[in-house]
Every structure is written in structure tokens, then in C-alpha cells.
Design an enzyme around this catalytic site. Sequence first.
Site, PDB file in Angstrom:
ATOM      1  CD  GLN A 236     -59.596  56.744 127.363  1.00 27.61           C
ATOM      2  OE1 GLN A 236     -58.567  56.209 127.004  1.00 27.61           O
ATOM      3  NE2 GLN A 236     -59.691  58.061 127.495  1.00 27.61           N
ATOM      4  NE  ARG A 383     -52.431  63.701 132.178  1.00 29.12           N
ATOM      5  CZ  ARG A 383     -52.428  63.100 133.341  1.00 29.12           C
ATOM      6  NH1 ARG A 383     -51.726  62.037 133.519  1.00 29.12           N
ATOM      7  NH2 ARG A 383     -53.140  63.564 134.332  1.00 29.12           N
ATOM      8  CB  CYS A 384     -53.521  66.664 124.436  1.00 29.25           C
ATOM      9  SG  CYS A 384     -54.809  67.403 123.419  1.00 29.25           S
ATOM     10  CD  GLU A 759     -56.386  66.394 126.887  1.00 25.56           C
ATOM     11  OE1 GLU A 759     -56.774  65.424 126.250  1.00 25.56           O
ATOM     12  OE2 GLU A 759     -56.461  67.550 126.455  1.00 25.56           O
TER      13      GLU A 759
END
Length: 805
Positions: A236, A383-384, A759
Amino acid sequence: MKDLNEEQQERAAGLKGLGCSRKRVEDARFTQGKGNYVDDIKMPGMLHGDFVRSPYAHARVKSINTDAAMALDGVVAVLTAKDLEPLSLHWMPTLAGDKQMVLADGKVLFQGQEVAFVVARDRFIAADAVELVEVEYEELPVIVNPFEALQSDVVLREDLAGQTEGAHGPRKHHNHIFTWEVGEKDATEQVLGDAEVVAEETVYYHRTHPCPLETCGAVASMDKVNGKLTVWGTFQAPHVVRTVASLLSGIEEHNIRVVSPDIGGGFGNKVGVYPGYVCAIVASIVTGVPVKWIEDRMENLMSTAFARDYWMTGKISATKEGKITGLHCHVTADHGAFDACADPTKFPAGFMNICTGSYDIPTAYLAVDGVYTNKAPGGVSYRCSFRVTEAAYFIERMIEVLAIELNMDAAELRRINFIKKEQFPYQSALGWEYDSGDYHTAWDKALKAVDYEGLRKEQADRVEAFKRGETRKLMGVGLSFFTEIVGAGPVKNCDILGMGMFDSCEIRIHPTGSAIARLGTISQGQGHATTFAQILASEIGISADSITIEEGDTDTAPYGLGTYGSRSTPVAGAATALAGRKIRAKAQMIAAYLLEVHDNDLEWDVDRFVVKGAPERFKTMKEIAYAAYNQAIPGVEPGLEAVSYYDPPNMTYPFGAYVCVMDIDVDTGVQEIRKFYALDDCGTRINPMIIEGQVHGGLTEALAVALGQEIAYDDMGNVKTGTFMDFFLPTAWEVPNYITDHTVTPSPHHPIGAKGVGESPHVGGVPCFSNAVNDAFRAFGLRHTHMPHDHWRIWQTANRLGLHD
Ligand code: PCD
Ligand SMILES: [Cu+]
């Protein structure tokens, strides 16, 4: 497009720019099986790696015998810590200032830990050889509970024994990592002591895992002739990987090329650096041929970045009328065996200090204690990555508990305490400056859309009917209002391993008026190739269909910090808009020359420069691009390119209002989601359809986490949920029909006013689902019950409350 006439509007629509629900350009290849993932990379002579992993959660490694494995036909090498030690690669630095074993060095600290790396002619031989490696273990006492870890005499990290200072300050105990404090402790305690009403609760956000469709993997190829190392991997943050690889290996950075090809979902799971990457690289350097390592599903769930595992104890105080006066939060954070969280350096608990949420809370204090246990390391993802999910869950549960304490409606309690529109930019008690918001408008819109009063009335009727024995189903109305904080930078307070968190975009316009733009971020499914072209289309007047977006190849893309923490739109998106503006500025000079007027006599008109007051005299962007390459223009360099590195002045603060209506069968514990309404405000919307997709995805992952998904351990440290038999991954069957909605409150500091959104639905969704379950039982005396709310746990809750009697 409000100030444009019809003809201009038509031209603008043709650009497919901001606000257009343009179809995702990447889906042509994804839906036809033409994606190019790491495992699709096949090179001549390529070898395959596989790990010997520890069956024990804590054990001394007495000996490793690789003879039988080496004797197997097709096995090329078996690496152990001893082989990596001369290269100083048996341990590696983590993103959190700790270090982590690449291969077991003397002992193992979690089940599934990497012990030896087998390299063989094919994947199957490698797997067979793994079985032939003989490891002698001596079991040690296992600690899976962080509270116990802080009491225990057992030293988990012997390598740190006697070290009283960690990367984030003093350590209180040999299993303690750090204490992180924000806010005013004494003042908060004073406020709580004087308060009319105080609600107290411990909420546990269990350990879970993002479980992307594609597991982690890498192909490393060392070209000994040219001295160039190429690594394709599920990264990422490819540039960060290149820099770290250079620092660790001593190979000069220009001789390393890191490529993130298509990625089958990231969700934070692919931010960290894993032993598999290091071993594939070392193996390729040693053997001189390409080496591939691809994790299987069990390995992914057992050993790569988990999420959460936060025990949060809160006290929240208010006046009798419900005005919140103070918030106190203490977190015991289970980081597993190594502190490998990928938070910015100065934030060992991420942005957990956003835990005052959407409320104007004058006094607050947060303390986080990080603790080692015998569990897998990683704690960044899902997702956060930066702990905003934990923070939102904490405050949204505390609000519900306070509402119970005050005997008040939870929607009204929120309304009374929201930060008001005119208070933005708002300085929070725990140190953030919220850039913009209009919470009351969003809340009113949401409550009206679901007929909130009607729902409460129906719920009350249902409770009465239940008490009369006419139904066995209860109804929960889950509320949540969240504020996210996304877009790290600014460089002055956010860095990863010392690298400032800016981002970048480089644009090249071709002579015929099409373009390529490269960014420092990397899409894992978010649709960057679609949306970043839209930003540019609106900025430079070239159709999005004529703009290629490229990411993920460090040999071509400008340096960037990658994609996680919903930072791509706030940071790289801003860089893209600004690079576009540089293009436009040069284009204006060219147009002025071509039209024989002064620069200032031109104005921008959708896709062209027009002479002010003479609309028939203009040059389109296409004509300008051609001239840039083919006409000598005095004082202007040929070509039309721009690059922008963007250091954001602040983060962006998206927000949202969610409502979940749930029916719960008290006798089976089965819940059914009747309705889910999600209003998101992410500022200026680039692509509404992609946003809707992001919201659907984030909500579904929220549903998963709230209603069953968990990485559970037994007392021996065995992972109980290492397969899809017992790790809950929702399918279309469990997913309701989401209703999505929005308001638009632009970010005042972002060039196009956009905030992140990826997110948000997860951050707001988890508390919403959980609040619905809790709310269903409120009338029967429930204050709080822990996630995940699977059927069995819901049944137990009903049972505990005496509803089965
Ligand atoms: N306003 C606005 C915003 C946004 N957008 C869009 O949307 C998307 C997203 O974005 P953002 O928010 O910025 O984000 P990003 O950065 O891009 O991404 C990230 C995220 O993203 C999400 N989503 C998704 N999707 C998919 N498909 N896949 C994936 O993997 C994923 N992941 C997840 C996560 S988890 Mo972390 O990592 O934990 O931190 S973070 C995250 C993109 O496309 C964009 O452009 C729009 O349109 N508009
Ligand atoms: Cu975040």
C-alpha cells in the site's frame, strides 16, 4: 455547473470531471479476469518460498534441523535466523519504532510466527519441504490477556529486558510498550468529580482482521548483472518499501524498483512490512533468480496485520439537562508480540485522540497503554488504520450509556452536544482542529429520512407487545454520528519512519491533447484511475477518458507515502489539482502568445482560454497542447508537464449520520437488519457512484465486525478463527439494502474541497450496528454488551436479562 450556460454545460459534461458518476475504467480488466496481481507474475526460473511456522504461541526454539528438507529433490535453500544474522536481517525495524523477528531468533512469540523459509522449484515442493523441517520447541507460559501481561513475571520480549525506555517514552513493566497521554488529566478529573451526572463503561473493541480477497505476497528479482533489485508486492506504500529496502540491504535506492501491481483489496492489511517480503528478497539475492512468496488464507488471518484489540474504559460527565462537560478515556491496547502498528511516529495510538467525536466537549483526557502479548503483531489495519474506528466506537457507545444514565433520547443527547456549524474551524480538547462541518443539518436530514419519531413509537409498542407475550422479537434503533480524521500529513506532525507524509502528482500532456498522470498513491480497488482523471479533467479541460492514471511503480511514479487512512483524495488528490493548475498556468501563457493578447486578457472557459469580451477568440486545451510541442514560443520552454508535491495544511474531517433498524429474535439471537440509512459528508464529491460503492463496502465490513467477525484466541494462544469456517465474512445473504444519502460541506483548505470517504462508512458503521443491538435491549435494563454480536452472544444477552424465563 451552475454558472455555465447550456453550451458550456455540454462541454463540461463531456469532460466527465468532478461530480460525474463515471464508470470505473479499471473494471474492464477486473471483470474480464485480466487483472495483473502479484501471483500473476511468472518469471523464467522463478523459485517459490514457503514458511515453517510456529504451532506454539510462546516457546523456546531449541534446534532447527533442515537436513531432511534440503535433501528433498527440488529444494534450493532453507533459511533460518542464523542465515539472516550475518546480513543483520534476522530482525527488522517495525513502523512503530520497535523491531520484529524476521525468522525466529531463539524463541517464538505467537502462533504462526515465521520460523524458517523454504525455497524450492515449485510451490508444492516448498510445502512438502516445510513438513520436513524439524524444529524442537520448549513450551513457555502463554499470555493472551493484556491485563495479565502487565502483572506477569513472564518476560515476553527478552530482547528488551532491562530496557526501561521505549520508542514512545518510559516502559512501566517488561511487557509494557508505551503510555501515550493527551489532554488535561487533573482538570478532567476535577470536572468528573464535580459533575451532576457521570456515566462509566468499559467497551472492548475485539481483535479482528480485514481479510482482503488477495492475501499478501511478493516476487523479488535480483538482477546481479545490472545490480538492480525489482520487487513486485502487495504494497500500500511502494515508495516507503523502496526506501526501507534500501536502508536495510545497502542497495542504493535507484537500484531498487518496487512495483505494486493490481491489488486485491488492501484495507490496511498491506501497509506493513512482513517477513515474507524480506525473505523473498534475501532468497533472490542469495540464489540470483526470482523468488515468489504468496501467503495462504490461514497464514493471512493468523500472522498479518490484525485490527483493534482495544480495551477502552470511559467516564463521561454531563449536566442534568444533558450538556456534556468532560470525557476521560483509558485504553489498554493489545499490540501482540511486536509493536508493528503503522501509525505516524508521534502517534503511537494513531488518532485515538479524536475520541471526543462530533461533540463540543470542553475538557478531556486520554491515556493509552500499549502492551505485549503472545498474539500476532501488526495492529494497523482495517478501514481506519489510525484508530479512528476505535475512537468512534468508544464515544458513540459512551453517548448511548450516558443517554441511559440521563434517561434521555440518544438522538436528542447528540443534538444538544454537537459542535455547531459556526464553531468551525473547531479546536478539540484533545488537540485537533476540525476543518469544517454542519452536523445539525446532517442529523436532522437523517432522522427525518427514517422517520425517527415513528420508529421510536413503533419500538415502544413492540416492547409492550413483547411484555404481553404477543411477540418474541425486539426492535433496535441504532444511531451513530461520526467525525473522521483523514489525510495525513501535515509533514510537520506526521511522518512514517521519518518520512514526511506529503503526496504527489506528475502530469504529462501529450502533443495531441491527451495525458498521463502519475501519483504517489496506489489504488487497491478504490478506483483511482477513474477519479483522479476526473479531478484533472475539471482542472485542465481534457476529458477524463483521455487521461491515463498510473500508480505503484517507483521507477516512474513521483515519491509518495501511499494509500491508507483515506489519504489519497485529501493529499494526492490535492497534489493532482495543483499540478493541473500549473499546467493551466503555462497553457495560459501559450494561449496568450497564440492569440496575441496579454495573459491577463484571457479567461478560463471549461476546456479553453477565451479572450475576455471576445468569446469567438479562443484556444482549446487541445490546440494549446499541440502548440506547446510544435511551435517556438518566445520565453516559454517546449512541452507541457507539471509536478506537484503537496503538504496538506491540515487533515480533512468527513462526517456522517447513520441509522440502523434491527429486529432481534430473542429466542434464537438472530438479528435481521430491516433498514440501514447512511448519510455521508465528504465535502466535494468527485464520483458519486464510487462514493456509493465505498460506502457499501465500508458498511458491509462494519456489519461483519459488529455482528460476528473476530480473531479469537484460546488460553494457549491458539488462533480459533483461522479459516472461513469460523471467521465470519459476510456475503450477499447477510447484507441489507443500504440507503445512501449525503450533504456537502467542502474542506476549506483542500484545493477542490474534497475530504476522504473510504474509511468513513466503517468508522460510523460499527457503532451503528452495535448500538442497534444494545438499543433493542435498553428497555430491559441493558447498558452495554460487547461485540461481536453474533447470534450466540445475542442469545446469551437475552438470557442474562431474563428474557427466556
Ligand atoms: N470526496 C470524495 C472522496 C473520495 N472519492 C473517491 O473514493 C475513493 C476513496 O477515496 P479516499 O477516501 O481518499 O481513500 P483512499 O486513500 O483512496 O483509499 C484508502 C481507503 O480505501 C478504502 N476503500 C477500499 N476500497 C476497495 N475497493 N478496496 C480497498 O482495499 C479499500 N480500502 C479501504 C481503506 S482501509 Mo486503510 O488501508 O485500513 O488505512 S484506508 C482505506 C477514491 O476513489 C476517491 O477518489 C470521491 O469520489 N470523492
Ligand atoms: Cu482513518
